[in-house]
Design a protein around this motif. Sequence first.
Motif, short mmCIF file in Angstrom:
data_model
loop_
_atom_site.label_atom_id
_atom_site.label_comp_id
_atom_site.label_asym_id
_atom_site.label_seq_id
_atom_site.Cartn_x
_atom_site.Cartn_y
_atom_site.Cartn_z
N ILE A 134 -52.78 -11.32 -11.02
CA ILE A 134 -53.63 -10.16 -10.81
C ILE A 134 -53.05 -9.19 -9.78
O ILE A 134 -53.17 -7.97 -9.92
N THR A 156 -50.32 -7.19 -11.49
CA THR A 156 -50.92 -6.27 -12.45
C THR A 156 -51.49 -5.04 -11.74
O THR A 156 -51.28 -3.90 -12.17
N ILE A 157 -52.20 -5.27 -10.64
CA ILE A 157 -52.76 -4.16 -9.88
C ILE A 157 -51.65 -3.29 -9.29
O ILE A 157 -51.71 -2.05 -9.32
N TYR A 158 -50.60 -3.93 -8.76
CA TYR A 158 -49.48 -3.20 -8.17
C TYR A 158 -48.81 -2.28 -9.19
O TYR A 158 -48.57 -1.09 -8.93
N THR A 181 -49.88 -1.26 -12.36
CA THR A 181 -50.71 -0.26 -13.04
C THR A 181 -51.21 0.82 -12.09
O THR A 181 -51.23 2.00 -12.44
N PHE A 182 -51.59 0.42 -10.88
CA PHE A 182 -52.09 1.42 -9.93
C PHE A 182 -50.95 2.30 -9.43
O PHE A 182 -51.12 3.51 -9.26
N TYR A 215 -52.84 4.76 -12.03
CA TYR A 215 -54.18 5.04 -11.49
C TYR A 215 -54.14 5.87 -10.21
O TYR A 215 -54.95 6.78 -10.03
N VAL A 240 -54.36 -3.70 -17.98
CA VAL A 240 -55.19 -4.41 -17.01
C VAL A 240 -56.01 -5.50 -17.69
O VAL A 240 -56.06 -6.65 -17.21
N ILE A 297 -55.25 -9.71 -17.28
CA ILE A 297 -56.20 -10.39 -16.41
C ILE A 297 -57.11 -11.32 -17.20
O ILE A 297 -57.41 -12.43 -16.76
#
Length: 328
Positions: free
Chosen positions: A144, A147-149, A151-152, A156, A274, A278
């Motif tokens: 996770i 993934t956040i690193y 995509t953001f 985002y 995302v 996840i």
Amino acid sequence: MTTAINSLVIAAIIVTRKLHHPANYLICSLAVTDLLVAVLVMPFSIMYIVKESWVMGPVVCDIWLSVDITCCTCSILHLSAIALDRYRAITDAVEYARKRTPQHAAFMIAVVWIISIFISMPMLFWRHQSQNRDDECMIKHDHIVFTIYSTFGAFYIPLALILILYYKIYRAAKSLYHKRKVSRCEKEQNGQVLLEACGKSSTMCIAEKSFSDHSTDFDRIHITIRNPRAEARQEKATRRHKISSNRERKAATTLGLILGAFVICWLPFFVKEVIVNICDACYISDDMNNFLTWLGYLNSLINPLIYTIFNEDFKKAFQKLIRCRHYL
């Protein structure tokens, strides 16, 4: 089409002296990035989809993935850099005009590429830490944090920045048009300034001058006479107001197209990224995955159209290039 249109934008900026402006250098760099997507990314993706398996070996796979992620991320970050450049040009016009040099544009372009590399490289490192089949060429990750690193950093955060900047640009431009409209309603006549009633919804400003008959001490007769010259100037002011309103609508339309194309092309892909990485129970078909990927690639075709089609200098440069006229 993506190759041809981006090449046309690059050629127009290179050979047209009038387009040699720092703001256009950012657009040129964006066109180079989108051209790399068209030349180095799309053909391999087409082959991968048609063959339904990867047949070009792990080395080419690594190169293709690195170019794909870096160029797509760089294309998105270029949109943020262009939005930031336009925001500062409107809100801090005098000071930023002094700083808006080719060196400053080159610095912004270099920062965009460096950030893109830092965002994309960890993805390839993560790929080598997991098991991959020889007939596959993709990045699988279910962590996770990663993934956040990814995509953001790639979408985002730039999306939030673009939305905020273009909202402020629209408000600043609207305020500027309104101030210009009000200033045109202030006219000097017969040695004194007549502040004409120009409300937000009014379309006419009536200029009049009054004369007083002082024959009596208590009663004054006011005679109002229309000034033909003032009315002519008023008609001119009304035409200017219409032009200003048209420019405001055009600016709003351009901003809407920029934001709409960016969100429609990339948001579905990154929402999918995302959810799939996840949610273990979530599944997306290969056809849908390919569709969302190519929807993102489509942004590389749309970018040069949106950022140049409303610019008269670009239109003239394109016409000369298409007619094969050699000029400096």
